[in-house]
Design a protein around this motif. Structure first.
Motif, PDB file in Angstrom:
ATOM      1  N   GLY A 161      -8.064   7.005   0.750  1.00 46.80           N
ATOM      2  CA  GLY A 161      -8.484   7.351   2.107  1.00 46.80           C
ATOM      3  C   GLY A 161      -8.205   6.202   3.056  1.00 46.80           C
ATOM      4  N   GLN A 162      -7.614   6.519   4.195  1.00 50.53           N
ATOM      5  CA  GLN A 162      -7.243   5.465   5.151  1.00 50.53           C
ATOM      6  C   GLN A 162      -8.449   4.925   5.927  1.00 50.53           C
ATOM      7  OE1 GLN A 162      -4.266   8.276   6.612  1.00 50.53           O
ATOM      8  NE2 GLN A 162      -2.823   6.584   6.732  1.00 50.53           N
ATOM      9  N   GLN A 163      -9.556   5.685   5.920  1.00 53.05           N
ATOM     10  CA  GLN A 163     -10.780   5.233   6.606  1.00 53.05           C
ATOM     11  C   GLN A 163     -11.841   4.793   5.602  1.00 53.05           C
ATOM     12  OE1 GLN A 163     -10.221   5.191   9.799  1.00 53.05           O
ATOM     13  NE2 GLN A 163      -8.355   6.417   9.574  1.00 53.05           N
ATOM     14  N   ASP A 164     -11.414   4.421   4.407  1.00 49.75           N
ATOM     15  CA  ASP A 164     -12.353   4.057   3.335  1.00 49.75           C
ATOM     16  C   ASP A 164     -13.220   2.873   3.757  1.00 49.75           C
ATOM     17  OD1 ASP A 164     -13.578   3.261   0.867  1.00 49.75           O
ATOM     18  OD2 ASP A 164     -11.945   4.210  -0.227  1.00 49.75           O
ATOM     19  N   GLU A 165     -14.548   3.066   3.704  1.00 47.02           N
ATOM     20  CA  GLU A 165     -15.474   2.013   4.114  1.00 47.02           C
ATOM     21  C   GLU A 165     -16.018   1.231   2.917  1.00 47.02           C
ATOM     22  OE1 GLU A 165     -17.948   5.645   3.280  1.00 47.02           O
ATOM     23  OE2 GLU A 165     -15.894   5.157   3.798  1.00 47.02           O
ATOM     24  N   VAL A 166     -15.616   1.602   1.701  1.00 47.19           N
ATOM     25  CA  VAL A 166     -16.091   0.937   0.483  1.00 47.19           C
ATOM     26  C   VAL A 166     -14.971   0.111  -0.151  1.00 47.19           C
ATOM     27  CG1 VAL A 166     -17.033   1.300  -1.838  1.00 47.19           C
ATOM     28  CG2 VAL A 166     -17.805   2.749   0.062  1.00 47.19           C
ATOM     29  N   VAL A 167     -13.814   0.724  -0.288  1.00 51.16           N
ATOM     30  CA  VAL A 167     -12.629   0.063  -0.837  1.00 51.16           C
ATOM     31  C   VAL A 167     -11.679  -0.217   0.332  1.00 51.16           C
ATOM     32  CG1 VAL A 167     -10.613   0.366  -2.332  1.00 51.16           C
ATOM     33  CG2 VAL A 167     -12.845   1.252  -3.053  1.00 51.16           C
ATOM     34  N   VAL A 168     -11.257  -1.478   0.500  1.00 49.70           N
ATOM     35  CA  VAL A 168     -10.359  -1.818   1.616  1.00 49.70           C
ATOM     36  C   VAL A 168      -8.974  -1.202   1.347  1.00 49.70           C
ATOM     37  CG1 VAL A 168      -9.294  -3.714   2.919  1.00 49.70           C
ATOM     38  CG2 VAL A 168     -11.610  -3.978   1.970  1.00 49.70           C
ATOM     39  N   PRO A 169      -8.541  -0.249   2.209  1.00 50.81           N
ATOM     40  CA  PRO A 169      -7.270   0.433   1.953  1.00 50.81           C
ATOM     41  C   PRO A 169      -6.102  -0.537   1.751  1.00 50.81           C
ATOM     42  CG  PRO A 169      -8.462   1.577   3.688  1.00 50.81           C
ATOM     43  CD  PRO A 169      -9.218   0.320   3.406  1.00 50.81           C
ATOM     44  N   GLU A 170      -6.038  -1.601   2.560  1.00 48.94           N
ATOM     45  CA  GLU A 170      -4.914  -2.555   2.451  1.00 48.94           C
ATOM     46  C   GLU A 170      -4.882  -3.230   1.082  1.00 48.94           C
ATOM     47  OE1 GLU A 170      -6.746  -2.140   5.197  1.00 48.94           O
ATOM     48  OE2 GLU A 170      -5.076  -1.275   6.351  1.00 48.94           O
ATOM     49  N   ASP A 171      -6.069  -3.466   0.500  1.00 49.28           N
ATOM     50  CA  ASP A 171      -6.121  -4.060  -0.842  1.00 49.28           C
ATOM     51  C   ASP A 171      -5.474  -3.117  -1.855  1.00 49.28           C
ATOM     52  OD1 ASP A 171      -7.495  -6.116   0.300  1.00 49.28           O
ATOM     53  OD2 ASP A 171      -9.411  -5.742  -0.713  1.00 49.28           O
ATOM     54  N   VAL A 172      -5.732  -1.826  -1.689  1.00 46.91           N
ATOM     55  CA  VAL A 172      -5.146  -0.833  -2.590  1.00 46.91           C
ATOM     56  C   VAL A 172      -3.632  -0.779  -2.413  1.00 46.91           C
ATOM     57  CG1 VAL A 172      -5.079   1.626  -3.211  1.00 46.91           C
ATOM     58  CG2 VAL A 172      -7.269   0.528  -2.682  1.00 46.91           C
ATOM     59  N   TYR A 173      -3.175  -0.813  -1.151  1.00 46.05           N
ATOM     60  CA  TYR A 173      -1.725  -0.748  -0.886  1.00 46.05           C
ATOM     61  C   TYR A 173      -1.004  -1.949  -1.509  1.00 46.05           C
ATOM     62  CZ  TYR A 173      -3.526   2.366   2.835  1.00 46.05           C
ATOM     63  OH  TYR A 173      -4.191   3.325   3.542  1.00 46.05           O
ATOM     64  N   THR A 174      -1.612  -3.146  -1.360  1.00 41.96           N
ATOM     65  CA  THR A 174      -1.010  -4.372  -1.905  1.00 41.96           C
ATOM     66  C   THR A 174      -0.958  -4.321  -3.430  1.00 41.96           C
ATOM     67  OG1 THR A 174      -1.895  -5.621  -0.043  1.00 41.96           O
ATOM     68  CG2 THR A 174      -1.193  -6.893  -1.957  1.00 41.96           C
TER      69      THR A 174
END
Length: 222
Positions: free
Chosen positions: A166-179
């Motif tokens: 989810g791009q609006q994820d408030e628990v998991v930072v989306p950018e961390d997942v992308y990296t």
């Protein structure tokens, strides 16, 4: 102290059923859902047990439904210490043992069946770690908590892998997942895809688009 040994069902139950399976910490509470002429079994792992995660989580339920729609019998289960499952929190290691026990039962009642694995949040790591120990047909990771669990130590998986974030994820930072995704993808021999959805961590109001994403990216045959 273990309670008396349970005798789990010796065949996959018809319809939707509550069942008790056996794990290393005792009884594992699970819900099975059958389909006509299944092509395999989909097992879905729930979020963090210490943060009220259970097999009744809406995301877990919707991913299971997507698997049913694609021809899989499904199993959702409570980790040790959750609901009626015996034992206590196993710091990821115990929860992977629980999942492997569920896989073992699936293989017992449906020999030589293909297994699809999925997990949401904390459960995404449980499913991914199990996929390094058991050959599965495909893995779905929904909102993987890459900053809380040792994802960087995961080897290349031997199956196609879909990550949904989810791009609006408030628990998991989306950018961390992308990296993390880019690093992991570089190790992989099998296809690995990242799918983004305009949604919060729990996919509030976005469960149908989530189900559609799972269905559209489901791989039945390699």
């Amino acid at each position: 102290m273990h309670h008396p040994f349970e005798v789990p069902p010796l065949e996959f139950p018809q319809g939707e059923k509550h069942v008790n399976l056996n794990g290393s910490a005792g009884i594992i509470e699970a819900i099975t859902c059958s389909v006509d002429a299944p092509i395999g079994v989909g097992i879905v792992c729930h979020p963090h047990p210490l943060q009220e995660g259970t097999m009744n989580n809406k995301v877990v339920h919707i991913v299971s439904r997507a698997f049913n729609n694609k021809g899989l019998a499904t199993i959702r289960f409570n980790y040790r210490g959750v609901g009626k499952s015996q034992g206590s929190f196993g710091d990821s290691i115990g929860e992977v043992e629980d999942l492997l026990a569920v896989i073992e039962w699936a293989n017992l009642v449906m020999p030589n069946t293909k297994i699809w694995l999925a997990g949401f949040s904390f459960g995404a790591y449980i499913a991914a770690l199990a996929a390094t120990k058991y050959p599965c047909a495909q893995l779905f990771s929904v909102a993987p908590a890459v900053h809380h669990q040792p994802y960087d130590k995961l080897p290349a998986l031997e199956c196609p892998w879909i990550v949904i974030q989810g791009q609006q994820d408030e628990v998991v930072v989306p950018e961390d997942v992308y990296t993390w995704f880019e690093k992991q993808k570089a190790k992989m021999q099998f296809p690995m895809s990242l799918l983004k959805l305009d949604a919060s961590h729990f996919f509030h109001g976005k469960l149908v688009p989530l189900r559609t994403l799972v269905e559209e990216n489901f791989v039945a045959h390699l």
